[in-house]
Design a protein around this motif. Structure first.
Motif, PDB file in Angstrom:
ATOM      1  N   ASP A  81       0.860  -1.195   0.000  1.00  0.00           N
ATOM      2  CA  ASP A  81       0.000   0.000   0.000  1.00  0.00           C
ATOM      3  C   ASP A  81       0.891   1.239   0.000  1.00  0.00           C
ATOM      4  OD1 ASP A  81      -2.707  -1.071   0.042  1.00  0.00           O
ATOM      5  OD2 ASP A  81      -2.277  -1.757   2.071  1.00  0.00           O
ATOM      6  N   GLY A  82       1.818   1.257  -0.958  1.00  0.00           N
ATOM      7  CA  GLY A  82       2.904   2.214  -0.937  1.00  0.00           C
ATOM      8  C   GLY A  82       2.504   3.671  -0.843  1.00  0.00           C
ATOM      9  N   ALA A  83       1.427   4.074  -1.508  1.00  0.00           N
ATOM     10  CA  ALA A  83       1.044   5.486  -1.502  1.00  0.00           C
ATOM     11  C   ALA A  83       0.708   5.974  -0.108  1.00  0.00           C
ATOM     12  CB  ALA A  83      -0.144   5.711  -2.438  1.00  0.00           C
ATOM     13  N   SER A  84       0.153   5.097   0.728  1.00  0.00           N
ATOM     14  CA  SER A  84      -0.209   5.517   2.083  1.00  0.00           C
ATOM     15  C   SER A  84       1.021   5.681   2.959  1.00  0.00           C
ATOM     16  CB  SER A  84      -1.184   4.521   2.727  1.00  0.00           C
ATOM     17  OG  SER A  84      -0.584   3.250   2.862  1.00  0.00           O
ATOM     18  N   TYR A  85       2.081   4.926   2.692  1.00  0.00           N
ATOM     19  CA  TYR A  85       3.293   5.027   3.499  1.00  0.00           C
ATOM     20  C   TYR A  85       4.210   6.147   3.022  1.00  0.00           C
ATOM     21  CZ  TYR A  85       2.499   0.811   6.285  1.00  0.00           C
ATOM     22  OH  TYR A  85       1.992  -0.109   7.181  1.00  0.00           O
ATOM     23  N   VAL A  86       4.251   6.369   1.712  1.00  0.00           N
ATOM     24  CA  VAL A  86       5.155   7.394   1.191  1.00  0.00           C
ATOM     25  C   VAL A  86       4.572   8.796   1.368  1.00  0.00           C
ATOM     26  CG1 VAL A  86       4.374   7.558  -1.211  1.00  0.00           C
ATOM     27  CG2 VAL A  86       6.824   7.757  -0.675  1.00  0.00           C
ATOM     28  N   HIS A  87       3.288   8.878   1.675  1.00  0.00           N
ATOM     29  CA  HIS A  87       2.620  10.156   1.925  1.00  0.00           C
ATOM     30  C   HIS A  87       2.725  11.059   0.704  1.00  0.00           C
ATOM     31  CE1 HIS A  87       0.888  13.566   3.841  1.00  0.00           C
ATOM     32  NE2 HIS A  87       2.015  14.188   4.149  1.00  0.00           N
ATOM     33  N   SER A  91      -2.197  11.991  -4.712  1.00  0.00           N
ATOM     34  CA  SER A  91      -2.140  10.766  -5.498  1.00  0.00           C
ATOM     35  C   SER A  91      -3.524  10.228  -5.820  1.00  0.00           C
ATOM     36  CB  SER A  91      -1.349   9.694  -4.740  1.00  0.00           C
ATOM     37  OG  SER A  91      -2.072   9.258  -3.594  1.00  0.00           O
ATOM     38  N   GLY A  92      -4.500  10.584  -5.000  1.00  0.00           N
ATOM     39  CA  GLY A  92      -5.852  10.085  -5.199  1.00  0.00           C
ATOM     40  C   GLY A  92      -6.038   8.661  -4.740  1.00  0.00           C
ATOM     41  N   TYR A  93      -4.996   8.065  -4.163  1.00  0.00           N
ATOM     42  CA  TYR A  93      -5.054   6.667  -3.734  1.00  0.00           C
ATOM     43  C   TYR A  93      -5.482   6.597  -2.277  1.00  0.00           C
ATOM     44  CZ  TYR A  93      -3.524   2.014  -2.373  1.00  0.00           C
ATOM     45  OH  TYR A  93      -3.474   0.746  -1.875  1.00  0.00           O
ATOM     46  N   VAL A  94      -6.540   5.855  -2.023  1.00  0.00           N
ATOM     47  CA  VAL A  94      -6.997   5.627  -0.661  1.00  0.00           C
ATOM     48  C   VAL A  94      -6.978   4.120  -0.422  1.00  0.00           C
ATOM     49  CG1 VAL A  94      -8.882   5.850   0.984  1.00  0.00           C
ATOM     50  CG2 VAL A  94      -8.467   7.672  -0.679  1.00  0.00           C
ATOM     51  N   PRO A  95      -6.157   3.638   0.512  1.00  0.00           N
ATOM     52  CA  PRO A  95      -6.086   2.192   0.760  1.00  0.00           C
ATOM     53  C   PRO A  95      -7.440   1.612   1.137  1.00  0.00           C
ATOM     54  CG  PRO A  95      -4.318   3.357   1.898  1.00  0.00           C
ATOM     55  CD  PRO A  95      -5.263   4.395   1.381  1.00  0.00           C
ATOM     56  N   ALA A  96      -7.637   0.347   0.806  1.00  0.00           N
ATOM     57  CA  ALA A  96      -8.916  -0.305   1.078  1.00  0.00           C
ATOM     58  C   ALA A  96      -9.251  -0.326   2.561  1.00  0.00           C
ATOM     59  CB  ALA A  96      -8.897  -1.727   0.518  1.00  0.00           C
ATOM     60  N   TYR A  97      -8.219  -0.399   3.425  1.00  0.00           N
ATOM     61  CA  TYR A  97      -8.466  -0.461   4.858  1.00  0.00           C
ATOM     62  C   TYR A  97      -8.867   0.891   5.433  1.00  0.00           C
ATOM     63  CZ  TYR A  97      -4.050   1.945   5.492  1.00  0.00           C
ATOM     64  OH  TYR A  97      -3.053   2.872   5.438  1.00  0.00           O
ATOM     65  N   ASP A  98      -8.594   1.973   4.692  1.00  0.00           N
ATOM     66  CA  ASP A  98      -8.693   3.334   5.244  1.00  0.00           C
ATOM     67  C   ASP A  98     -10.035   3.954   4.889  1.00  0.00           C
ATOM     68  OD1 ASP A  98      -8.154   5.709   6.415  1.00  0.00           O
ATOM     69  OD2 ASP A  98      -6.478   6.263   5.143  1.00  0.00           O
ATOM     70  N   GLU A 100     -11.841   5.927   6.511  1.00  0.00           N
ATOM     71  CA  GLU A 100     -11.967   7.326   6.896  1.00  0.00           C
ATOM     72  C   GLU A 100     -11.017   8.217   6.098  1.00  0.00           C
ATOM     73  OE1 GLU A 100     -11.706   7.795  11.107  1.00  0.00           O
ATOM     74  OE2 GLU A 100     -12.834   5.965  11.494  1.00  0.00           O
ATOM     75  N   LYS A 101     -10.334   7.635   5.101  1.00  0.00           N
ATOM     76  CA  LYS A 101      -9.460   8.371   4.194  1.00  0.00           C
ATOM     77  C   LYS A 101      -8.381   9.153   4.930  1.00  0.00           C
ATOM     78  CE  LYS A 101     -13.005   8.664   0.620  1.00  0.00           C
ATOM     79  NZ  LYS A 101     -13.727   9.520  -0.334  1.00  0.00           N
ATOM     80  N   ARG A 102      -7.805   8.517   5.943  1.00  0.00           N
ATOM     81  CA  ARG A 102      -6.715   9.139   6.690  1.00  0.00           C
ATOM     82  C   ARG A 102      -5.412   8.459   6.297  1.00  0.00           C
ATOM     83  NH1 ARG A 102      -8.699   8.713  12.794  1.00  0.00           N
ATOM     84  NH2 ARG A 102      -8.818   6.538  12.122  1.00  0.00           N
ATOM     85  N   SER A 103      -5.059   8.572   5.024  1.00  0.00           N
ATOM     86  CA  SER A 103      -3.960   7.765   4.492  1.00  0.00           C
ATOM     87  C   SER A 103      -2.587   8.403   4.656  1.00  0.00           C
ATOM     88  CB  SER A 103      -4.215   7.468   3.010  1.00  0.00           C
ATOM     89  OG  SER A 103      -4.335   8.669   2.283  1.00  0.00           O
ATOM     90  N   ALA A 104      -2.478   9.555   5.298  1.00  0.00           N
ATOM     91  CA  ALA A 104      -1.176  10.210   5.477  1.00  0.00           C
ATOM     92  C   ALA A 104      -0.733  10.105   6.931  1.00  0.00           C
ATOM     93  CB  ALA A 104      -1.253  11.660   5.041  1.00  0.00           C
ATOM     94  N   GLN A 105      -0.717   8.890   7.458  1.00  0.00           N
ATOM     95  CA  GLN A 105      -0.472   8.708   8.886  1.00  0.00           C
ATOM     96  C   GLN A 105       0.942   8.223   9.208  1.00  0.00           C
ATOM     97  OE1 GLN A 105      -3.822   6.052   9.493  1.00  0.00           O
ATOM     98  NE2 GLN A 105      -5.003   7.671  10.443  1.00  0.00           N
ATOM     99  N   PHE A 106       1.740   7.876   8.217  1.00  0.00           N
ATOM    100  CA  PHE A 106       3.035   7.265   8.511  1.00  0.00           C
ATOM    101  C   PHE A 106       4.216   8.194   8.284  1.00  0.00           C
ATOM    102  CE2 PHE A 106       0.186   3.699   7.756  1.00  0.00           C
ATOM    103  CZ  PHE A 106       0.425   2.951   8.882  1.00  0.00           C
ATOM    104  N   ARG A 107       4.203   8.977   7.222  1.00  0.00           N
ATOM    105  CA  ARG A 107       5.250   9.969   6.959  1.00  0.00           C
ATOM    106  C   ARG A 107       6.629   9.322   6.882  1.00  0.00           C
ATOM    107  NH1 ARG A 107       3.200  14.330  11.601  1.00  0.00           N
ATOM    108  NH2 ARG A 107       0.971  14.085  11.194  1.00  0.00           N
ATOM    109  N   LYS A 279      -3.073   5.238  12.692  1.00  0.00           N
ATOM    110  CA  LYS A 279      -2.718   6.304  13.631  1.00  0.00           C
ATOM    111  C   LYS A 279      -1.692   5.828  14.667  1.00  0.00           C
ATOM    112  CE  LYS A 279      -3.014  10.404  15.483  1.00  0.00           C
ATOM    113  NZ  LYS A 279      -4.217  10.908  16.146  1.00  0.00           N
ATOM    114  N   HIS A 280      -1.986   4.752  15.372  1.00  0.00           N
ATOM    115  CA  HIS A 280      -1.061   4.243  16.377  1.00  0.00           C
ATOM    116  C   HIS A 280       0.261   3.834  15.727  1.00  0.00           C
ATOM    117  CE1 HIS A 280      -0.228   0.917  19.627  1.00  0.00           C
ATOM    118  NE2 HIS A 280       0.608   1.946  19.745  1.00  0.00           N
ATOM    119  N   GLY A 281       0.171   3.040  14.650  1.00  0.00           N
ATOM    120  CA  GLY A 281       1.382   2.595  13.974  1.00  0.00           C
ATOM    121  C   GLY A 281       2.215   3.742  13.442  1.00  0.00           C
ATOM    122  N   GLY A 282       1.547   4.788  12.956  1.00  0.00           N
ATOM    123  CA  GLY A 282       2.265   5.943  12.447  1.00  0.00           C
ATOM    124  C   GLY A 282       2.998   6.697  13.538  1.00  0.00           C
TER     125      GLY A 282
END
Length: 297
Positions: A81-87, A91-98, A100-107, A279-282
């Motif tokens: 799920d690279g787009a969510s990790y690379v922030h 990109s318009g990419y929202v992971p299937a698990y997300d 709530e569309k909070r895909s910028a949690q890892f940075r 959130k926690h993992g990030g």
């Protein structure tokens, strides 16, 4: 109220109260850019047409730290799920698990910058890969990530690592390679290292789907009956994670931790009160990476 527990047995962890997830985790300075820290470079997205997963295409990104030297092979860490990790903004990419569309949690690039600068992790290239898609069938994510087989590891070995290796020099030894993912990407990361410990020695799983989506619930039992493998595993989950027809995510991660403990693995479980998100993992990503890469030269 949050409860964070490391490397304890399942029986202790089950006693944590099942209250609604607070998700009140706060980012530390290592998750923000620092003026004195040189920034690595992210390139992409690049398109890849796979033959291992025939008929699929996907995007991927590459992070190269400022400290990289072409004459010195770098460690490498692969993210599902690279787009969510690379922030990647826009990109318009929202992971299937997300949901709530909070895909910028890892940075991840920012965290890498800070830790590599302080030499708290080695010089490491990041490869951020989205799941494949079929032009007619749609996403191939669950098949690629949730299936307990060596196919995804073969995809990385035969296609992605050699392709990235054309532009940056990567280490070929398992001790210099790690793999990470969230949800189905988490079990995918574990499967890749479990099937091919000669390729990956380090696993980071965020709210991993060790449930019966495609048979992954067998891992706790298999771990106990298989000779110990040379892999290091960091698991993160929370009491507010999913509980549905596939199984209980908190229970599955507790069972994974109990089996890893029983077999004497180098592992950690970070167990909080969060739900099925990053959130926690990030927030704990800097500490997770320091633990995962410790003693790696």
């Amino acid at each position: 109220m949050r409860c964070l527990v490391f490397s304890l047995c399942a029986f202790t962890l089950i006693a944590v109260s099942r209250t609604p997830a607070a998700d009140d985790y706060t980012y530390g300075p290592d998750s923000s850019p620092q003026k004195s820290v040189p920034q690595g470079k992210v390139t992409g997205p690049f398109k890849w047409e796979s033959k291992v997963f025939d008929g699929t295409t996907r995007d991927y990104w590459i992070y190269v730290p400022a400290q990289y030297k072409p004459e010195e092979p770098a460690c490498v860490m692969v993210f599902q799920d690279g787009a969510s990790y690379v922030h990647v903004e826009g990109s318009g990419y929202v992971p299937a698990y997300d949901k709530e569309k909070r895909s910028a949690q890892f940075r991840v690039p920012v965290v890498f910058d800070n830790l590599i600068h302080r030499k708290e992790m080695p010089v490491t290239v990041g490869i951020f890969i989205n799941p494949g898609t079929h032009p007619m069938k749609g996403t191939n994510r669950s098949f690629e990530y949730d299936t307990p087989s060596n196919q995804y590891a073969s995809f990385l070995e035969k296609e992605i690592l050699p392709e990235v290796g054309k532009s940056v020099k990567l280490r070929n030894d398992a001790s210099g390679r790690a793999i990470c993912g969230i949800s189905s990407g988490g079990i995918c990361a574990f499967t890749a290292a479990w099937e091919r410990p000669d390729l990956f020695s380090k696993v980071l799983s965020h709210v991993g789907s060790f449930t019966n989506i495609r048979g992954g619930d067998v891992y706790p039992g298999i771990i106990r009956k298989t000779q110990k493998k040379p892999i290091r595993v960091f698991l993160q989950d929370g009491s507010g994670d999913l509980n549905n027809e596939h199984g209980s995510w908190p229970l599955a991660n507790l069972q994974m931790a109990a089996s890893l403990k029983y077999m004497g693995y180098d592992y950690t479980l970070a167990y909080g009160d969060g739900g099925h998100n990053g959130k926690h993992g990030g927030v704990i990503l800097p500490e997770s990476l320091k633990w995962l890469w410790r003693e790696t030269k």
